[in-house]
Motif scaffolding. Structure first.
Motif, PDB file in Angstrom:
ATOM      1  N   THR A  47       0.918  -1.194   0.009  1.00  0.00           N
ATOM      2  CA  THR A  47      -0.136  -0.074  -0.122  1.00  0.00           C
ATOM      3  C   THR A  47       0.813   1.116  -0.034  1.00  0.00           C
ATOM      4  OG1 THR A  47      -0.197  -0.332   2.507  1.00  0.00           O
ATOM      5  CG2 THR A  47      -1.937  -0.989   1.290  1.00  0.00           C
ATOM      6  N   GLU A  48       2.322   1.165   0.372  1.00  0.00           N
ATOM      7  CA  GLU A  48       3.101   2.358   0.286  1.00  0.00           C
ATOM      8  C   GLU A  48       3.963   2.269  -1.045  1.00  0.00           C
ATOM      9  OE1 GLU A  48       3.484   4.753   2.555  1.00  0.00           O
ATOM     10  OE2 GLU A  48       1.499   3.786   3.503  1.00  0.00           O
ATOM     11  N   GLY A  49       3.731   1.488  -2.012  1.00  0.00           N
ATOM     12  CA  GLY A  49       4.067   1.626  -3.137  1.00  0.00           C
ATOM     13  C   GLY A  49       5.461   0.831  -3.445  1.00  0.00           C
ATOM     14  N   ILE A  50       6.036   0.019  -2.060  1.00  0.00           N
ATOM     15  CA  ILE A  50       7.042  -0.788  -1.997  1.00  0.00           C
ATOM     16  C   ILE A  50       6.884  -1.877  -2.796  1.00  0.00           C
ATOM     17  CG2 ILE A  50       8.667  -1.899  -0.642  1.00  0.00           C
ATOM     18  CD1 ILE A  50       8.610   1.188  -0.030  1.00  0.00           C
ATOM     19  N   SER A 105      16.107   9.777  -9.465  1.00  0.00           N
ATOM     20  CA  SER A 105      14.953   9.230 -10.537  1.00  0.00           C
ATOM     21  C   SER A 105      14.470   7.924  -9.751  1.00  0.00           C
ATOM     22  CB  SER A 105      15.999   8.881 -11.583  1.00  0.00           C
ATOM     23  OG  SER A 105      17.002   7.959 -11.444  1.00  0.00           O
ATOM     24  N   ARG A 106      15.280   7.226  -8.980  1.00  0.00           N
ATOM     25  CA  ARG A 106      14.501   5.914  -8.229  1.00  0.00           C
ATOM     26  C   ARG A 106      13.617   6.444  -7.352  1.00  0.00           C
ATOM     27  NH1 ARG A 106      20.164   4.360  -8.123  1.00  0.00           N
ATOM     28  NH2 ARG A 106      20.437   5.164  -6.035  1.00  0.00           N
ATOM     29  N   ARG A 107      13.713   7.555  -6.811  1.00  0.00           N
ATOM     30  CA  ARG A 107      12.625   8.077  -5.680  1.00  0.00           C
ATOM     31  C   ARG A 107      11.405   8.574  -6.470  1.00  0.00           C
ATOM     32  NH1 ARG A 107      15.142  12.228  -3.933  1.00  0.00           N
ATOM     33  NH2 ARG A 107      16.587  11.092  -2.448  1.00  0.00           N
ATOM     34  N   SER A 108      11.664   8.965  -7.646  1.00  0.00           N
ATOM     35  CA  SER A 108      10.451   9.622  -8.422  1.00  0.00           C
ATOM     36  C   SER A 108       9.727   8.208  -8.949  1.00  0.00           C
ATOM     37  CB  SER A 108      11.085  10.196  -9.501  1.00  0.00           C
ATOM     38  OG  SER A 108      11.787  11.396  -9.362  1.00  0.00           O
ATOM     39  N   CYS A 109      10.550   7.116  -9.178  1.00  0.00           N
ATOM     40  CA  CYS A 109       9.699   6.001  -9.534  1.00  0.00           C
ATOM     41  C   CYS A 109       8.955   5.301  -8.416  1.00  0.00           C
ATOM     42  CB  CYS A 109      10.713   4.903 -10.113  1.00  0.00           C
ATOM     43  SG  CYS A 109      11.558   5.166 -11.899  1.00  0.00           S
ATOM     44  N   HIS A 110       9.448   5.513  -7.301  1.00  0.00           N
ATOM     45  CA  HIS A 110       8.828   4.979  -6.154  1.00  0.00           C
ATOM     46  C   HIS A 110       7.560   5.725  -5.689  1.00  0.00           C
ATOM     47  CE1 HIS A 110       7.823   3.342  -2.366  1.00  0.00           C
ATOM     48  NE2 HIS A 110       8.398   4.587  -1.607  1.00  0.00           N
ATOM     49  N   GLN A 111       7.594   7.008  -6.213  1.00  0.00           N
ATOM     50  CA  GLN A 111       6.682   7.858  -5.736  1.00  0.00           C
ATOM     51  C   GLN A 111       5.503   7.821  -6.701  1.00  0.00           C
ATOM     52  OE1 GLN A 111       6.064  10.067  -3.405  1.00  0.00           O
ATOM     53  NE2 GLN A 111       8.054   9.285  -2.290  1.00  0.00           N
ATOM     54  N   CYS A 112       5.772   7.335  -7.824  1.00  0.00           N
ATOM     55  CA  CYS A 112       4.630   7.038  -9.089  1.00  0.00           C
ATOM     56  C   CYS A 112       4.214   5.829  -8.565  1.00  0.00           C
ATOM     57  CB  CYS A 112       5.624   6.831 -10.489  1.00  0.00           C
ATOM     58  SG  CYS A 112       5.840   8.548 -11.240  1.00  0.00           S
ATOM     59  N   LYS A 138       4.019   4.731  -5.595  1.00  0.00           N
ATOM     60  CA  LYS A 138       3.070   4.857  -4.462  1.00  0.00           C
ATOM     61  C   LYS A 138       1.767   5.824  -4.705  1.00  0.00           C
ATOM     62  CE  LYS A 138       3.343   6.936   0.165  1.00  0.00           C
ATOM     63  NZ  LYS A 138       4.405   7.589   1.289  1.00  0.00           N
ATOM     64  N   GLN A 139       1.889   6.681  -5.665  1.00  0.00           N
ATOM     65  CA  GLN A 139       0.702   7.278  -6.158  1.00  0.00           C
ATOM     66  C   GLN A 139      -0.490   6.507  -6.769  1.00  0.00           C
ATOM     67  OE1 GLN A 139       1.586   9.863  -9.407  1.00  0.00           O
ATOM     68  NE2 GLN A 139      -0.644  10.515  -9.885  1.00  0.00           N
ATOM     69  N   GLY A 140       0.070   5.428  -7.443  1.00  0.00           N
ATOM     70  CA  GLY A 140      -0.931   4.554  -7.942  1.00  0.00           C
ATOM     71  C   GLY A 140      -1.666   3.827  -6.751  1.00  0.00           C
ATOM     72  N   ALA A 141      -1.073   3.227  -5.727  1.00  0.00           N
ATOM     73  CA  ALA A 141      -1.695   2.658  -4.588  1.00  0.00           C
ATOM     74  C   ALA A 141      -2.561   3.656  -3.892  1.00  0.00           C
ATOM     75  CB  ALA A 141      -0.439   2.213  -3.685  1.00  0.00           C
ATOM     76  N   ILE A 142      -2.268   4.997  -3.456  1.00  0.00           N
ATOM     77  CA  ILE A 142      -2.841   5.871  -2.946  1.00  0.00           C
ATOM     78  C   ILE A 142      -4.047   6.182  -3.681  1.00  0.00           C
ATOM     79  CG2 ILE A 142      -2.938   8.405  -2.183  1.00  0.00           C
ATOM     80  CD1 ILE A 142      -0.037   7.979  -1.262  1.00  0.00           C
ATOM     81  N   VAL A 143      -3.914   6.453  -4.934  1.00  0.00           N
ATOM     82  CA  VAL A 143      -5.178   6.853  -5.741  1.00  0.00           C
ATOM     83  C   VAL A 143      -6.482   5.537  -5.756  1.00  0.00           C
ATOM     84  CG1 VAL A 143      -6.129   7.277  -7.897  1.00  0.00           C
ATOM     85  CG2 VAL A 143      -4.048   8.508  -7.406  1.00  0.00           C
ATOM     86  N   THR A 144      -5.815   4.541  -5.982  1.00  0.00           N
ATOM     87  CA  THR A 144      -6.729   3.372  -5.834  1.00  0.00           C
ATOM     88  C   THR A 144      -7.564   3.270  -4.757  1.00  0.00           C
ATOM     89  OG1 THR A 144      -4.951   1.805  -5.489  1.00  0.00           O
ATOM     90  CG2 THR A 144      -5.643   1.931  -7.804  1.00  0.00           C
ATOM     91  N   TYR A 186      -3.193   7.027 -14.555  1.00  0.00           N
ATOM     92  CA  TYR A 186      -2.553   8.101 -14.286  1.00  0.00           C
ATOM     93  C   TYR A 186      -1.401   8.178 -15.083  1.00  0.00           C
ATOM     94  CZ  TYR A 186       0.349   5.084 -11.412  1.00  0.00           C
ATOM     95  OH  TYR A 186       1.127   4.206 -10.886  1.00  0.00           O
ATOM     96  N   ILE A 187      -0.755   9.388 -14.960  1.00  0.00           N
ATOM     97  CA  ILE A 187       0.380   9.520 -15.944  1.00  0.00           C
ATOM     98  C   ILE A 187       1.617   9.986 -14.893  1.00  0.00           C
ATOM     99  CG2 ILE A 187       1.836  11.134 -17.543  1.00  0.00           C
ATOM    100  CD1 ILE A 187      -1.367  11.959 -18.487  1.00  0.00           C
ATOM    101  N   CYS A 188       2.634   8.724 -15.172  1.00  0.00           N
ATOM    102  CA  CYS A 188       3.836   9.268 -14.114  1.00  0.00           C
ATOM    103  C   CYS A 188       4.682  10.241 -14.438  1.00  0.00           C
ATOM    104  CB  CYS A 188       4.693   7.561 -14.466  1.00  0.00           C
ATOM    105  SG  CYS A 188       5.653   7.608 -15.860  1.00  0.00           S
ATOM    106  N   HIS A 189       5.708  10.431 -13.714  1.00  0.00           N
ATOM    107  CA  HIS A 189       6.526  11.446 -13.816  1.00  0.00           C
ATOM    108  C   HIS A 189       7.248  11.671 -15.092  1.00  0.00           C
ATOM    109  CE1 HIS A 189       9.181   8.097 -12.834  1.00  0.00           C
ATOM    110  NE2 HIS A 189      10.173   8.924 -13.297  1.00  0.00           N
TER     111      HIS A 189
END
Length: 422
Positions: free
Chosen positions: A35-38, A60-67, A69-75, A84-87
């Motif tokens: 649920t945290e995008g891990i 850049s790796r942090r940005s991928c993780h945030q994307c 995580k964004q998917g998990a949060i939005v759902t 959604y559109i990633c970074h």
């Protein structure tokens, strides 16, 4: 439920297999996260830009993780699959994996574009993440293109996979809850049985002790016979209680194997002492035959072996009014090691064919075997069979009505000492 992880309900290899199947079917990159995008699984089908270039720097790796995580949060927030559109300007899809009304993970896929990258977008990405411009241009040119209708179709397939995983997680969650409830119930029942066992054992032992004390006094012969019968009946009740408790512990999986070094002569001396009282008022002799080439020291679960022998010897004495009961011990070398061979033979009344078949059915694991004699439950025999199985052994029985019965038990053992027994 709040502390349960997705991998506690679905094995990691199953999650990986479902994810890889989705990627093989659709050609779309995918990964399963918490649920945290891990990430939980290993990503599959990721484009060169994400799999290689975006791994060059921590940012850049942090940005991928945030994307992710964004998917998990939005759902979680929307309560349904989302696009959604990633970074990096790629279309991604995310669908929740649920169980018991709680989100446990997220099925993420995507890395598609509706139209090619413009030169301005390429330069912006290269500059933002400090990437080589030409490598960035080449990697982004390999990104797959699709229509919005195709994006919706892919998202629907990903959602179906997530729903299958959610159904599997929910079923396992329910089963896990049922197992836990059963364990709690068994714990309560086990304690209740233990309490009853202690009370019964105390009462029966009191009867045995008091009857033995009185037997030392002078009394009429008919009274003595009556007290002897009371004592024998009470001892049989204690033996039956022990068998019942052992059988219950076996059903609950509480009987384990405890292997130690032991001496065959000492084992048999203990058996002889324990069964002496059963031979009173019977014209029965107990013979012990230990083969001369037996190793002096063996290694195994002497407690279980002793219990097996005690059950069979007491059973043999019970059905033998006169004659003898023989216990023979030997070792036989096998390809896998040594095998302890035990034989209990008596000159008792033996068994009719239907009674013999009843015992054989028990040894073959038929818990519903019907006793034609209806004189006993066969509980001691059932316990013996379970104990033999616990030690990876075998047990066999032969009997001739009017002549006697013979049991043979074989159990794998380790021989520690090579000296012969005296």
């Amino acid at each position: 439920m709040s502390d349960i992880r997705l991998t506690e309900l679905i094995e990691l290899k199953t999650l990986q297999m479902m994810q890889d199947t989705f990627t093989n079917m659709t050609g779309i990159a995918s990964i399963i996260t918490d649920t945290e995008g891990i990430p939980i699984t290993k990503p599959r089908g990721f484009c060169k830009f994400c799999a290689e270039l975006m791994r060059e720097s921590q940012e850049s790796r942090r940005s991928c993780h945030q994307c992710d995580k964004q998917g998990a949060i939005v759902t979680l927030r929307e309560g349904h699959p989302t696009t959604y559109i990633c970074h990096a300007g790629l279309y991604d899809f995310a669908a929740p994996i649920m169980a018991g009304g709680k989100q446990l993970g997220c099925f993420v896929g995507g890395q598609r574009r509706v139209e090619p990258y413009s030169e301005e977008e390429i330069e912006t990405l290269a500059r933002r993440y400090d990437l080589d411009l030409e490598q960035t241009r080449q990697a982004l040119s390999q990104i797959g293109l699709c229509t919005r209708e195709e994006l919706e179709s892919i998202a629907a397939v990903l959602n179906q996979f997530a729903e299958v995983l959610s159904e599997l997680a929910y079923n396992n969650y329910v089963m896990k809850g049922s197992v836990q409830a059963l364990r709690e119930s068994l714990k309560v029942r086990s304690q209740f049985i233990v309490d009853i066992e202690q009370d019964l054992r105390t009462s029966i032992r009191f009867i045995v002790e008091q009857s033995e004390k009185v037997l030392f006094q002078d009394m009429p012969e008919n009274t003595r016979k009556f007290l002897l019968r009371i004592r024998e009946t009470s001892r049989n009740a204690l033996s039956y209680l022990d068998d019942s408790m052992d059988y219950a512990r076996m059903d609950e999986g509480k009987l384990g194997v405890r292997e130690v070094e032991y001496n065959i002569s000492e084992l048999m001396d203990d058996i002889v002492i324990r069964v002496q009282n059963l031979m009173e008022n019977r014209d029965v002799e107990l013979k012990v035959d230990i083969c001369g080439d037996m190793p002096k020291v063996l290694y195994g679960d002497v407690g279980r072996i002793k219990q097996i022998l005690y059950n069979l010897v007491t059973n043999a004495i019970k059905f033998t009014e006169e004659g003898y009961v023989v216990v023979r011990m030997d070792m036989e070398r096998k390809l896998y090691g040594m095998e302890l061979c035990m034989e209990v033979r008596d000159t008792g009344k033996g068994m009719r064919e239907e009674e013999l078949q009843y015992i054989r059915d028990i040894f073959e694991g038929r818990e519903d075997a019907e006793n034609p004699a209806q004189k006993s439950t066969g509980l001691g025999i059932r316990v013996t069979r379970r104990l033999v199985e616990l030690l990876y052994g075998t047990i066999h029985v032969d009997s001739i009505y009017g002549e006697g019965t013979r049991y043979e038990i074989r159990i794998p053992q380790l021989a520690i000492g090579a000296e012969e027994l005296g």
